[in-house]
Design an enzyme around this catalytic site. Structure first.
Site, mmCIF file in Angstrom:
data_model
loop_
_atom_site.group_PDB
_atom_site.id
_atom_site.type_symbol
_atom_site.label_atom_id
_atom_site.label_comp_id
_atom_site.label_asym_id
_atom_site.label_seq_id
_atom_site.Cartn_x
_atom_site.Cartn_y
_atom_site.Cartn_z
ATOM 1 C CG ASP A 13 -1.867 1.168 1.281
ATOM 2 O OD1 ASP A 13 -2.485 1.462 0.241
ATOM 3 O OD2 ASP A 13 -1.998 1.813 2.340
ATOM 4 C CB SER A 14 0.306 4.793 -0.585
ATOM 5 O OG SER A 14 -0.862 5.013 0.183
ATOM 6 C CB CYS A 76 -3.197 0.419 -2.718
ATOM 7 S SG CYS A 76 -3.270 2.079 -3.415
ATOM 8 C CD GLU A 154 0.147 6.979 5.971
ATOM 9 O OE1 GLU A 154 1.187 7.008 6.656
ATOM 10 O OE2 GLU A 154 -0.297 5.927 5.461
ATOM 11 C CB CYS A 186 -9.142 4.592 0.578
ATOM 12 S SG CYS A 186 -7.419 4.877 1.083
ATOM 13 C CG HIS A 188 -4.772 5.008 4.276
ATOM 14 N ND1 HIS A 188 -4.202 4.482 3.131
ATOM 15 C CD2 HIS A 188 -3.738 5.520 5.004
ATOM 16 C CE1 HIS A 188 -2.898 4.669 3.162
ATOM 17 N NE2 HIS A 188 -2.587 5.301 4.284
#
Length: 283
Positions: A13-14, A76, A154, A186, A188
């Protein structure tokens, strides 16, 4: 027993969003070894172009192939929306799963008026709307881009009042449509569930594609006879950005502080070495 059965599953993932998939792997497939990569030096992905995303994913998959993963889960949604078909065609010998189709299948089982919150790139791609309506043409789908969510997560600002304000603004048009289901478009966003649940009517069902993609991965492993019959190795964590920042941020969701190594995908200055000292997964 084939050597490939003992190989790890690659997850990327990012950033920390993919930890939602990692936790589902620990829960649903506890016998599997895992290699986790977070492309933190280049997050967020959601505002990137399709060409950039494809190139990033190609670099990550090349690196993971060098570490002999037996399968890759693209944890992701942006990568799944913009790059999955292209890289599946390029890496034909490597099973690669995206999160969108499994998430769409779960969504249509939950409701008919489906809201999707996602990064701008995923929303622009219409990937969820197309996948959902291919499965159930009668389903109605509304997609909302949420560009501020990933940076806030993040930055560990989940319980910041500003995050609640932003979430309320993003959800307002979906609530106006009387949605009965909300998809975390997403990975996240699963981390925001305490905030989102407070803002949503109790009747709205939440869909986490992380759980769905791991169920799909288990079926694929069984089909290919790739399930690990032995004790798994400790999870290996790698990032392209600052490993200490990732370790600190991920502790709250993993329940332990992972040992994280930095890798350089483009110049290959350093590659990840599997070490016996890696932190064990929680039990």
């Amino acid at each position: 027993m084939r050597e490939s059965q003992l190989s790890p599953i690659g997850v990327f993932d990012s950033g920390v969003g993919g930890l939602t998939v990692l936790r589902e792997l620990y829960r649903q497939l506890p016998q599997e070894s895992i290699l986790y990569f977070a492309d933190t030096a280049r997050l967020p992905y959601g505002t990137r172009s399709k060409g950039e995303i494809i190139e990033f994913v190609r670099e990550i998959l090349t690196w993971m192939s060098e570490h002999r993963v037996k399968m890759v889960i693209m944890a992701c949604n942006t990568s799944s929306a913009l790059a999955l078909e292209e890289v599946q065609a390029e890496f034909k010998d490597l099973p690669i799963l995206g999160v969108i189709l499994p998430g769409a299948k779960t969504a249509v089982q939950k409701g008919k008026r489906i809201g999707v919150i996602s990064t701008p790139a995923t929303a622009k791609s219409n990937a969820y709307k197309q996948a959902i309506q291919e499965i159930d043409p009668t389903a109605q789908v509304w997609q909302i881009p949420c560009p501020e969510f990933v940076p806030l997560i993040e930055a560990n600002r989940i319980f910041d009042p500003y995050t609640t304000q932003v979430a309320r603004e993003y959800l307002q048009p979906l609530l106006a449509e009387n949605i009965d289901t909300l998809v975390y478009g997403c990975t996240h966003y699963r981390h925001l569930s305490p905030v989102l649940r407070r803002l949503l009517p109790s009747s709205v069902r939440l869909v986490d594609p992380a759980a769905s993609v791991v169920r799909a991965a288990e079926k694929e492993l069984e089909l290919l006879s790739l399930k690990n019959p032995e004790t798994p190795l400790p999870t290996n964590f790698a990032v392209s950005g600052d490993p200490d920042t990732f370790a600190r941020l991920s502790r709250q969701w993993l329940g332990f502080s992972p040992r994280v190594e930095k890798v350089y995908l483009q110049c290959r200055v350093k590659t990840l070495g599997f070490t016996d000292g890696m932190k064990q997964r929680p039990v």
